[in-house]
Design an enzyme around this catalytic site. Structure first.
Site, mmCIF file in Angstrom:
data_model
loop_
_atom_site.group_PDB
_atom_site.id
_atom_site.type_symbol
_atom_site.label_atom_id
_atom_site.label_comp_id
_atom_site.label_asym_id
_atom_site.label_seq_id
_atom_site.Cartn_x
_atom_site.Cartn_y
_atom_site.Cartn_z
ATOM 1 N N GLY A 193 0.822 -1.207 0.000
ATOM 2 C CA GLY A 193 0.000 0.000 0.000
ATOM 3 C C GLY A 193 0.850 1.249 0.000
ATOM 4 C CB ILE B 205 -1.413 10.528 10.186
ATOM 5 C CG1 ILE B 205 -0.888 9.799 11.436
ATOM 6 C CG2 ILE B 205 -0.266 10.928 9.265
ATOM 7 C CD1 ILE B 205 0.050 10.598 12.296
ATOM 8 C CE LYS C 88 -4.918 -0.340 10.338
ATOM 9 N NZ LYS C 88 -3.750 -0.592 9.458
ATOM 10 C CB ALA D 272 -11.788 -5.969 14.837
ATOM 11 C CB SER E 189 -4.882 2.440 13.828
ATOM 12 O OG SER E 189 -5.677 3.561 14.187
ATOM 13 C CG ASN F 295 1.167 1.567 4.731
ATOM 14 O OD1 ASN F 295 0.936 2.253 5.724
ATOM 15 N ND2 ASN F 295 0.793 1.936 3.509
ATOM 16 C CB VAL G 187 -1.279 -7.743 -0.219
ATOM 17 C CG1 VAL G 187 -0.081 -7.554 -1.140
ATOM 18 C CG2 VAL G 187 -1.678 -6.414 0.422
ATOM 19 C CE1 TYR H 292 -8.020 1.355 9.292
ATOM 20 C CE2 TYR H 292 -8.068 2.459 11.423
ATOM 21 C CZ TYR H 292 -7.447 2.218 10.207
ATOM 22 O OH TYR H 292 -6.249 2.835 9.919
#
Length: 244
Positions: free
Chosen positions: A7, A184, A155, A153, A138, A86, A59, A151
């Protein structure tokens, strides 16, 4: 040495790729959709005096990850020494509204892809008795977030996965660490409404949004010999959001 960043075409992945190139790594640039951005990044990396090539692969599919690794090895003539997991997506909505396909898409891209790529990388790393695996988690993997069950879960899974890999492969000269970025300045955060951003800023002790380059510098540390005695750790790059 060769680094592979998944990524990599935009956002944090792009900053990480450029930082590793500045550190002297040749870089395999993975992308799934943003071919023009990946090509532009490749040219920037080559201008820094190292080798670079782009590899299109989703991927989240094991067979595509495997083909990518084979293509990378064929192209560069060497094995991956540094893997940066990533690749990531979001499909945000409240739990009761979340569709199964939204849950699975995020888990497949954010967590399963890290499993596929790490499994492929450690085969060669274990033989050479050297490797650096760095996975982008994250802060929501640490503390959760409403509307991001999938998201969060994925991370949080990255963190547990990283610790297990670290324990399994420490004796083979391989370290595995995670980085948990906070708020970010990337495309993912750029779409948020101003009032949402203002609310988030109030929760950041340093009082500002982070830059992708600040995450990239953390990756640089974990990819270097400076971190040789550090493994199984999660570093929050978040301006103090999640301090305990």
């Amino acid at each position: 040495m060769l680094a592979l960043v998944t990524g990599a075409a935009k956002g944090i992945g792009r900053a990480v790729t450029l930082q590793l190139a500045r550190d002297g790594f040749d870089v395999a640039i993975n992308y799934a959709h943003s071919e023009d951005a990946a090509k532009s990044l490749r040219d920037e990396v080559i201008a820094l005096g190292v080798k670079a090539e782009i590899f299109r692969a989703d991927v989240s599919f094991q067979e595509e990850a495997a083909k990518m690794f084979a293509d990378v090895k064929s192209s560069f003539g060497e094995n991956v020494s540094v893997l940066v997991n990533n690749a990531g997506i979001t499909r945000d909505t409240l739990l009761m509204r979340m569709k199964a396909e939204d849950w699975l898409a995020v888990i497949n891209t954010n967590l399963n892809a890290a499993f596929y790529c790490t499994q492929l990388a450690v085969k060669d790393m274990a033989k050479s008795r050297y490797g650096r695996i760095i996975s982008i988690s994250s802060v929501v993997g640490l503390v959760g977030n409403a509307g991001q069950c999938n998201y969060s879960a994925s991370k949080a899974g990255i963190i547990g996965f990283t610790k297990s890999v670290a324990r399994e492969y420490a004796g083979r000269g391989i370290t595995a660490n995670a980085i948990a970025p906070g708020f970010i300045d990337t495309g993912m955060t750029g779409i948020l409404k101003p009032e949402v951003k203002d609310g988030i800023l109030k929760s950041i002790p340093v009082g500002r949004i982070g830059d992708p380059e600040e995450v990239a510098r953390a990756v640089s540390f974990f990819a270097s010999e400076k971190s040789a005695y550090i493994t199984g750790q999660t570093l929050a790059v978040d301006g103090g959001m999640t301090m305990v």
